[in-house]
Motif scaffolding. Sequence first.
Motif, PDB file in Angstrom:
ATOM      1  N   UNK A 188       0.831  -1.218   0.000  1.00 30.87           N
ATOM      2  CA  UNK A 188       0.000   0.000   0.000  1.00 30.87           C
ATOM      3  C   UNK A 188       0.860   1.261   0.000  1.00 30.87           C
ATOM      4  N   UNK A 189       0.335   2.308  -0.615  1.00 27.89           N
ATOM      5  CA  UNK A 189       1.104   3.539  -0.802  1.00 27.89           C
ATOM      6  C   UNK A 189       1.506   4.181   0.515  1.00 27.89           C
ATOM      7  N   UNK A 190       0.730   3.998   1.567  1.00 30.46           N
ATOM      8  CA  UNK A 190       1.052   4.609   2.857  1.00 30.46           C
ATOM      9  C   UNK A 190       2.293   3.984   3.480  1.00 30.46           C
ATOM     10  N   UNK A 191       2.652   2.777   3.093  1.00 27.09           N
ATOM     11  CA  UNK A 191       3.817   2.111   3.676  1.00 27.09           C
ATOM     12  C   UNK A 191       5.139   2.542   3.046  1.00 27.09           C
ATOM     13  N   UNK A 192       5.100   3.184   1.912  1.00 30.46           N
ATOM     14  CA  UNK A 192       6.336   3.616   1.249  1.00 30.46           C
ATOM     15  C   UNK A 192       7.092   4.638   2.104  1.00 30.46           C
ATOM     16  N   UNK A 193       6.457   5.729   2.563  1.00 25.22           N
ATOM     17  CA  UNK A 193       7.221   6.655   3.416  1.00 25.22           C
ATOM     18  C   UNK A 193       7.589   6.048   4.764  1.00 25.22           C
ATOM     19  N   UNK A 194       6.782   5.122   5.273  1.00 27.02           N
ATOM     20  CA  UNK A 194       7.107   4.470   6.542  1.00 27.02           C
ATOM     21  C   UNK A 194       8.367   3.622   6.385  1.00 27.02           C
ATOM     22  N   UNK A 195       8.464   2.891   5.286  1.00 31.14           N
ATOM     23  CA  UNK A 195       9.653   2.074   5.043  1.00 31.14           C
ATOM     24  C   UNK A 195      10.894   2.953   4.883  1.00 31.14           C
ATOM     25  N   UNK A 196      10.771   4.050   4.157  1.00 30.60           N
ATOM     26  CA  UNK A 196      11.904   4.970   3.995  1.00 30.60           C
ATOM     27  C   UNK A 196      12.296   5.595   5.327  1.00 30.60           C
ATOM     28  N   UNK A 197      11.304   5.987   6.122  1.00 25.72           N
ATOM     29  CA  UNK A 197      11.582   6.583   7.428  1.00 25.72           C
ATOM     30  C   UNK A 197      12.339   5.602   8.321  1.00 25.72           C
ATOM     31  N   UNK A 198      11.885   4.363   8.387  1.00 24.76           N
ATOM     32  CA  UNK A 198      12.550   3.363   9.229  1.00 24.76           C
ATOM     33  C   UNK A 198      13.970   3.082   8.753  1.00 24.76           C
ATOM     34  N   UNK A 199      14.148   2.997   7.451  1.00 25.51           N
ATOM     35  CA  UNK A 199      15.468   2.704   6.896  1.00 25.51           C
ATOM     36  C   UNK A 199      16.456   3.821   7.222  1.00 25.51           C
ATOM     37  N   UNK A 200      16.087   5.058   6.907  1.00 23.24           N
ATOM     38  CA  UNK A 200      17.021   6.167   7.083  1.00 23.24           C
ATOM     39  C   UNK A 200      17.180   6.568   8.545  1.00 23.24           C
ATOM     40  N   UNK A 201      16.116   6.497   9.336  1.00 23.78           N
ATOM     41  CA  UNK A 201      16.259   6.877  10.742  1.00 23.78           C
ATOM     42  C   UNK A 201      17.156   5.900  11.488  1.00 23.78           C
ATOM     43  N   UNK A 202      17.119   4.625  11.132  1.00 21.32           N
ATOM     44  CA  UNK A 202      18.021   3.679  11.795  1.00 21.32           C
ATOM     45  C   UNK A 202      19.475   3.976  11.453  1.00 21.32           C
ATOM     46  N   UNK A 203      19.739   4.398  10.228  1.00 26.40           N
ATOM     47  CA  UNK A 203      21.112   4.767   9.864  1.00 26.40           C
ATOM     48  C   UNK A 203      21.562   6.013  10.615  1.00 26.40           C
ATOM     49  N   UNK A 204      20.694   7.024  10.661  1.00 23.81           N
ATOM     50  CA  UNK A 204      21.036   8.249  11.378  1.00 23.81           C
ATOM     51  C   UNK A 204      21.232   7.974  12.866  1.00 23.81           C
ATOM     52  N   UNK A 205      20.337   7.194  13.467  1.00 20.27           N
ATOM     53  CA  UNK A 205      20.433   6.922  14.898  1.00 20.27           C
ATOM     54  C   UNK A 205      21.721   6.189  15.249  1.00 20.27           C
ATOM     55  N   UNK A 206      22.056   5.178  14.479  1.00 25.06           N
ATOM     56  CA  UNK A 206      23.283   4.442  14.792  1.00 25.06           C
ATOM     57  C   UNK A 206      24.510   5.330  14.624  1.00 25.06           C
ATOM     58  N   UNK A 207      24.524   6.158  13.608  1.00 27.28           N
ATOM     59  CA  UNK A 207      25.664   7.059  13.399  1.00 27.28           C
ATOM     60  C   UNK A 207      25.776   8.090  14.516  1.00 27.28           C
ATOM     61  N   UNK A 208      24.647   8.666  14.917  1.00 25.71           N
ATOM     62  CA  UNK A 208      24.685   9.685  15.958  1.00 25.71           C
ATOM     63  C   UNK A 208      25.049   9.103  17.325  1.00 25.71           C
ATOM     64  N   UNK A 209      24.551   7.900  17.636  1.00 27.94           N
ATOM     65  CA  UNK A 209      24.913   7.286  18.907  1.00 27.94           C
ATOM     66  C   UNK A 209      26.391   6.893  18.931  1.00 27.94           C
ATOM     67  N   UNK A 210      26.918   6.429  17.812  1.00 26.88           N
ATOM     68  CA  UNK A 210      28.348   6.139  17.755  1.00 26.88           C
ATOM     69  C   UNK A 210      29.182   7.413  17.888  1.00 26.88           C
ATOM     70  N   UNK A 211      28.704   8.503  17.309  1.00 24.04           N
ATOM     71  CA  UNK A 211      29.402   9.779  17.445  1.00 24.04           C
ATOM     72  C   UNK A 211      29.387  10.254  18.899  1.00 24.04           C
TER      73      UNK A 211
END
Length: 115
Positions: free
Chosen positions: A14-37
């Motif tokens: 469904x179209x509503x899941x596309x931004x949710x999938x992108x949000x989860x993918x990119x936020x996990x990358x940002x979170x791991x990078x920021x916590x490591x920093x």
Amino acid sequence: MAEAATAGMEWPLPAALCPVANFCFYSSMYLSSLFLAALSVRRYLGVAFPLRFQGQRRRPGRVLAIGAAIWLLACGHCSVVFVAEFTRMDNDGGGEQGSGTGRVGGVGVDGVDPV
């Protein structure tokens, strides 16, 4: 991209899941990078100023506040995905993304937004 290519460059869910999938993918990358920093900064301060940080005990409140700030920063930055998706859907007249248009993430197969 490999998943999109195997699905014929269309979003199969469904179209509503596309931004949710992108949000989860990119936020996990940002979170791991920021916590490591943040961990690296703490360790740097412990090595660069050993006498200043030797006798201090860790304060759980400060750690929780920094963790919450990191979460707010990463999720706030990645929420642009929702804003961009829903303003695009409003401009399209509420049409669904990926419904036979050959688009993945709002961009056409040839890299040009068909809207």
